[in-house]
Structures are given as structure tokens and as C-alpha cells.
Design an enzyme around this catalytic site. Structure first.
Site, PDB file in Angstrom:
ATOM      1  N   HIS A 153     -20.185  28.402   9.547  1.00 23.63           N
ATOM      2  CA  HIS A 153     -20.549  26.990   9.699  1.00 23.63           C
ATOM      3  C   HIS A 153     -21.542  26.649   8.599  1.00 23.63           C
ATOM      4  O   HIS A 153     -22.609  27.260   8.496  1.00 23.63           O
ATOM      5  CB  HIS A 153     -21.160  26.719  11.074  1.00 23.63           C
ATOM      6  CG  HIS A 153     -21.460  25.269  11.295  1.00 23.63           C
ATOM      7  ND1 HIS A 153     -20.533  24.385  11.828  1.00 23.63           N
ATOM      8  CD2 HIS A 153     -22.571  24.530  11.038  1.00 23.63           C
ATOM      9  CE1 HIS A 153     -21.057  23.184  11.893  1.00 23.63           C
ATOM     10  NE2 HIS A 153     -22.300  23.246  11.426  1.00 23.63           N
ATOM     11  N   CYS A 154     -21.182  25.681   7.772  1.00 21.62           N
ATOM     12  CA  CYS A 154     -22.007  25.334   6.612  1.00 21.62           C
ATOM     13  C   CYS A 154     -22.809  24.060   6.889  1.00 21.62           C
ATOM     14  O   CYS A 154     -22.225  22.984   7.082  1.00 21.62           O
ATOM     15  CB  CYS A 154     -21.121  25.136   5.377  1.00 21.62           C
ATOM     16  SG  CYS A 154     -22.060  24.723   3.885  1.00 21.62           S
ATOM     17  N   PRO A 155     -24.141  24.137   6.909  1.00 24.93           N
ATOM     18  CA  PRO A 155     -24.941  22.928   7.157  1.00 24.93           C
ATOM     19  C   PRO A 155     -24.863  21.914   6.026  1.00 24.93           C
ATOM     20  O   PRO A 155     -25.081  20.719   6.249  1.00 24.93           O
ATOM     21  CB  PRO A 155     -26.365  23.484   7.300  1.00 24.93           C
ATOM     22  CG  PRO A 155     -26.352  24.776   6.556  1.00 24.93           C
ATOM     23  CD  PRO A 155     -24.978  25.338   6.732  1.00 24.93           C
ATOM     24  N   ASN A 158     -21.894  20.044   6.994  1.00 23.58           N
ATOM     25  CA  ASN A 158     -21.914  19.713   8.422  1.00 23.58           C
ATOM     26  C   ASN A 158     -20.532  19.912   9.051  1.00 23.58           C
ATOM     27  O   ASN A 158     -20.028  19.056   9.777  1.00 23.58           O
ATOM     28  CB  ASN A 158     -22.378  18.259   8.639  1.00 23.58           C
ATOM     29  CG  ASN A 158     -22.658  17.964  10.110  1.00 23.58           C
ATOM     30  OD1 ASN A 158     -22.988  18.857  10.884  1.00 23.58           O
ATOM     31  ND2 ASN A 158     -22.496  16.709  10.501  1.00 23.58           N
TER      32      ASN A 158
END
Length: 323
Positions: A153-155, A158
């Protein structure tokens, strides 16, 4: 219930802060390079500024396009065939013994193309989504869903990076790296003039920060891009790089590797003319569990069925002994 809902909405809103930050930096870089540097000041007397603008806009468009696709492509979820039938789900929820629950899952998985297991050799099941996890599928706590071929999951986007947008993520890293490299390379000579007091323009602030920001992002993106290229060549996800998938024969970090060329095709597709474009080019609508030669020999379809049959037979025999 209401406070929980409000808290969840706040979390979703705050999750967009990194994306907004990147968008603001990109907008400023466009204004600083095109307007302040090329049109108004430094490069306006340079015969090469038109060529600079062409290449700048090429990298800019591809970068924004791939970034947009990475952000707004919905993660792929397991199909309905991996959900337990209603009667089996009710039985599963009523059972209190883990052994009985696993027996229900083994029966449901008998017709599914599953080759990976938990570390204890059990069927991988998500209690949150109430679905049998396909191979390479993992539950994302941030997205609150099971994602096919989940990488991470890449912030900064998002979004969960997985089967549906992993190619877009790789291209996003590639074009953002080219975008930053181009800016740093073309601004370098004016950055040097700034420190030698030879730059006479009111765009000094933009020259200084354009180079610093571009160089900073180049260093960080280059390491991440190199790492993911290595993962593509091995046909591994970030999760699998840290925790090898477990098969019937045990854990095998190279269990899904098909060879360098086929590994690349797993992400970018078979049509090379579309490799550099952020468009979906996978031959399948969902990931198929393709194993390497060693795993194919050990886990053929017949052997896969035999393993499940043997497990169910042993479970029935043990239940009879207990009774």
C-alpha cells in the site's frame, strides 16, 4: 457507531495529504520551469529552449498520466468463486474448533486453483472479507479489502499497488525519474551560475529550488525504481521478497519465477508496443498462478487434487477416531 464513522472519514481525508503534496510540487515545478525559466527569463535567449520545452512536456505528460492511473485504478479483488457458499459460510461461523473450520475450507478449495498455504500448511482464508485467498492475494488493512497479487500500500498514491495497477506504478516511477533527471540536467548550468553570481535574473529562487528538489527526488526514486525492476525480473512482490510464499513442499522464494522474459511479460504483457504506455496490457482479467518448472513438477493438477483428497480423508479418519 457515529464516532467510528467520523474517524474513518477523517482517516480517508488525511490519506490524501501525500498525494496533494506531490500534486502541488509538480504544479510548482511546471510553473517554475516553463514560465519563469523558459518563457520569462533565463532560457528565452537560448536557441535550445524550444527543444527543452518539447522534451519537458513529453516527460510531464507521461508522468502525470501514469501517476493518475496508479492512483485511480481500483485494486482487483478475488472473484465470487473464492467466496464460501452460504451454507458452508454458516457452518464455518458456527464451528468453534479450528480443525473443523479448516476441513470446511479444504472442501471448498477442492475445485479452486490454489497452490499456496499458510506457514502451518492451512488454507489461506480472510475472516475480514470472508473469502478464500487466491495465490499471491493479501488483505490490505488500509484499503480494508483483499487485493490480488498485492505488492504494497503506497501512501504517495493513496492506493494499494497490485495486479491491476502494478505496471502503472512501475511507469510512474520511471517517468518521474526521467522528469526529475531532465529538470536537474537542464537547470544545472544555471544552478552553477547562481553560486558564482553570474545569474542575473529574478528567477534565482526557482533555479535554486528546482535543482535541489529534482536532485532529491532523483536519489529517492532511483533506489525505489531499481528495487522494483529487480522484483519484476524475479516475478516477486514486495511482500514475497520479505516473506517467501509457502507451497505444499515448503516455502520457495522463486516459486512464481518463469524466467526473465516471461516474468517481464507477467507485468507488461506480450505486446511490446504498449509497454511504455500506462494502459492495461495483461492477457488475463485476473492473475493466474503460473509456477516455475520445479513447482510445476511437484504441484501438478493431479497431485494438487490428491493432496486435498488425502487431507479430507485423514480429517474424516481422525474425526471417526475421536467419535
Amino acid at each position: 457507531m457515529a464516532p467510528t464513522h467520523v474517524l474513518r472519514c477523517c482517516q480517508r481525508g488525511l490519506a490524501w495529504i501525500p498525494v496533494i503534496f506531490i500534486a502541488l510540487v509538480v504544479c510548482w515545478s511546471y510553473y517554475a520551469y516553463v514560465v519563469e525559466l523558459c518563457i520569462r527569463n533565463t532560457l528565452s535567449d537560448n536557441n535550445h529552449f524550444f527543444v527543452y520545452l518539447i522534451f519537458f512536456h513529453l516527460f510531464f505528460i507521461m508522468f502525470v498520466w501514469s501517476y493518475w492511473k496508479t492512483i485511480f485504478t481500483k485494486p482487483a479483488n478475488p472473484s465470487k468463486e473464492f467466496c464460501l457458499p452460504k451454507c458452508e459460510k454458516e457452518r464455518y461461523e458456527k464451528e468453534e474448533r479450528p480443525e473443523s473450520q479448516q476441513e470446511i475450507l479444504w472442501r471448498a478449495a477442492s475445485s479452486l486453483p490454489l497452490y499456496t498455504r499458510t506457514g502451518a500448511g492451512a488454507i489461506r482464508y480472510c475472516d475480514r472479507c470472508q473469502v478464500i485467498k487466491p495465490d499471491r492475494c493479501h488483505h490490505c488493512s488500509a484499503c480494508d479489502m483483499c487485493v490480488l497479487k498485492m505488492d504494497h500500500h503506497c501512501p504517495w498514491v493513496n492506493n494499494c499497488v497490485g495486479f491491476s495497477n502494478y505496471k502503472f506504478f512501475i511507469l510512474f516511477l520511471a517517468y518521474s525519474l526521467l522528469y526529475c533527471l531532465f529538470i536537474a540536467a537542464t537547470v544545472l548550468q544555471y544552478f552553477i551560475k547562481f553560486w558564482t553570481n553570474e545569474l542575473h535574473t529574478h528567477a534565482k529562487f526557482h533555479v535554486l529550488f528546482l535543482f535541489f528538489v529534482a536532485a532529491m527526488f532523483c536519489i529517492s526514486i532511483l533506489s525505489l525504481f531499481s528495487y522494483h525492476l529487480w522484483l519484476v525480473g524475479k516475478n516477486r512482490s514486495t511482500i514475497e521478497a520479505f516473506r517467501a510464499p509457502v507451497f505444499r513442499t515448503g516455502s520457495d522464494k522463486n516459486g512464481f519465477s518463469l524466467g526473465f522474459r516471461k516474468n517481464i511479460a507477467q507485468v507488461f504483457g506480450d505486446q511490446k508496443k504498449y509497454w511504455l504506455l500506462p494502459v492495461f496490457t495483461s492477457a488475463a482479467e485476473a492473475p493466474v498462478s503460473l509456477l516455475n518448472d520445479s513447482q510445476n513438477r511437484l504441484l501438478s493438477n493431479d497431485q494438487h487434487d490428491n493432496v486435498i483428497t488425502d487431507h479430507l480423508t485423514n480429517s474424516t479418519f481422525k474425526s471417526g477416531e475421536i467419535a
